[in-house]
Design a protein around this motif. Structure first.
Motif, PDB file in Angstrom:
ATOM      1  N   VAL A   2     -24.128 -19.880   0.791  1.00  0.00           N
ATOM      2  CA  VAL A   2     -25.274 -20.425   1.509  1.00  0.00           C
ATOM      3  C   VAL A   2     -24.808 -21.348   2.634  1.00  0.00           C
ATOM      4  O   VAL A   2     -25.309 -21.300   3.745  1.00  0.00           O
ATOM      5  N   TYR A   3     -23.824 -22.188   2.355  1.00  0.00           N
ATOM      6  CA  TYR A   3     -23.339 -23.142   3.358  1.00  0.00           C
ATOM      7  C   TYR A   3     -21.872 -22.862   3.670  1.00  0.00           C
ATOM      8  O   TYR A   3     -21.049 -22.715   2.773  1.00  0.00           O
ATOM      9  N   CYS A  13     -23.305 -22.360  -4.353  1.00  0.00           N
ATOM     10  CA  CYS A  13     -24.585 -21.760  -3.967  1.00  0.00           C
ATOM     11  C   CYS A  13     -24.311 -20.459  -3.209  1.00  0.00           C
ATOM     12  O   CYS A  13     -23.515 -20.443  -2.276  1.00  0.00           O
ATOM     13  N   TRP A  15     -25.995 -16.152  -2.335  1.00  0.00           N
ATOM     14  CA  TRP A  15     -26.987 -15.089  -2.464  1.00  0.00           C
ATOM     15  C   TRP A  15     -26.299 -13.845  -3.008  1.00  0.00           C
ATOM     16  O   TRP A  15     -25.119 -13.610  -2.749  1.00  0.00           O
ATOM     17  N   ARG A  31     -35.762 -11.417   4.582  1.00  0.00           N
ATOM     18  CA  ARG A  31     -35.850 -12.744   3.958  1.00  0.00           C
ATOM     19  C   ARG A  31     -36.815 -12.722   2.773  1.00  0.00           C
ATOM     20  O   ARG A  31     -36.509 -13.269   1.725  1.00  0.00           O
ATOM     21  N   HIS A  35     -35.662 -13.322  -1.073  1.00  0.00           N
ATOM     22  CA  HIS A  35     -36.259 -14.456  -1.794  1.00  0.00           C
ATOM     23  C   HIS A  35     -36.627 -14.075  -3.231  1.00  0.00           C
ATOM     24  O   HIS A  35     -36.602 -14.920  -4.123  1.00  0.00           O
ATOM     25  N   PRO A  57     -34.788 -22.367  -3.705  1.00  0.00           N
ATOM     26  CA  PRO A  57     -34.752 -22.356  -2.247  1.00  0.00           C
ATOM     27  C   PRO A  57     -34.406 -23.772  -1.783  1.00  0.00           C
ATOM     28  O   PRO A  57     -34.446 -24.718  -2.570  1.00  0.00           O
ATOM     29  N   GLN A  58     -34.065 -23.909  -0.532  1.00  0.00           N
ATOM     30  CA  GLN A  58     -33.871 -25.247   0.021  1.00  0.00           C
ATOM     31  C   GLN A  58     -34.115 -25.192   1.516  1.00  0.00           C
ATOM     32  O   GLN A  58     -33.496 -24.382   2.211  1.00  0.00           O
ATOM     33  N   ASP A  60     -35.177 -24.180   4.871  1.00  0.00           N
ATOM     34  CA  ASP A  60     -35.564 -22.860   5.386  1.00  0.00           C
ATOM     35  C   ASP A  60     -34.792 -21.727   4.723  1.00  0.00           C
ATOM     36  O   ASP A  60     -34.915 -20.577   5.112  1.00  0.00           O
ATOM     37  N   LYS A  61     -34.003 -22.039   3.721  1.00  0.00           N
ATOM     38  CA  LYS A  61     -33.203 -21.021   3.017  1.00  0.00           C
ATOM     39  C   LYS A  61     -34.002 -20.450   1.845  1.00  0.00           C
ATOM     40  O   LYS A  61     -34.604 -21.185   1.079  1.00  0.00           O
ATOM     41  N   PHE A  64     -31.608 -18.913  -3.666  1.00  0.00           N
ATOM     42  CA  PHE A  64     -30.205 -18.576  -3.830  1.00  0.00           C
ATOM     43  C   PHE A  64     -29.771 -19.030  -5.214  1.00  0.00           C
ATOM     44  O   PHE A  64     -30.380 -19.900  -5.821  1.00  0.00           O
TER      45      PHE A  64
END
Length: 93
Positions: A2-3, A13, A15, A31, A35, A57-58, A60-61, A64
């Protein structure tokens, strides 16, 4: 992941993109479908009783997986099993 940053904690984290989503163009449809993936896989994990990992979620993500590894007895094979199980359960989504 994710990051895109150097890991600093035991939180991981990520996907899981099922094969059905991998070739879709970026956009709202992809998206929305992504989700729904983590909740479906977690439900199947709970039903099968094999393992469990959280999701959220976090900002706008979209949802995950969020693994928090705090057990010093966790082994590479434990983590491999979890990832393999996510892939096995999500293959047909």
């Amino acid at each position: 992941m994710v990051y895109d940053a150097e890991p600093q904690h035991t939180n991981v984290c990520f996907w899981y993109f099922p094969p059905s989503l991998r070739c879709l163009p970026e956009g709202e449809d992809k998206r929305e479908r992504l989700h729904k993936v983590a909740p479906k896989i977690k439900a199947m994990m709970m039903e099968s009783g094999t393992t469990m990992v959280g999701y959220q979620p976090q900002g706008d993500k979209v949802n995950f997986f969020r693994m928090v590894i705090s057990n010093p007895a966790a082994t590479r094979s434990d983590i491999d099993f979890l990832i393999d199980e996510i892939e096995r359960l999500g293959l047909d989504l």
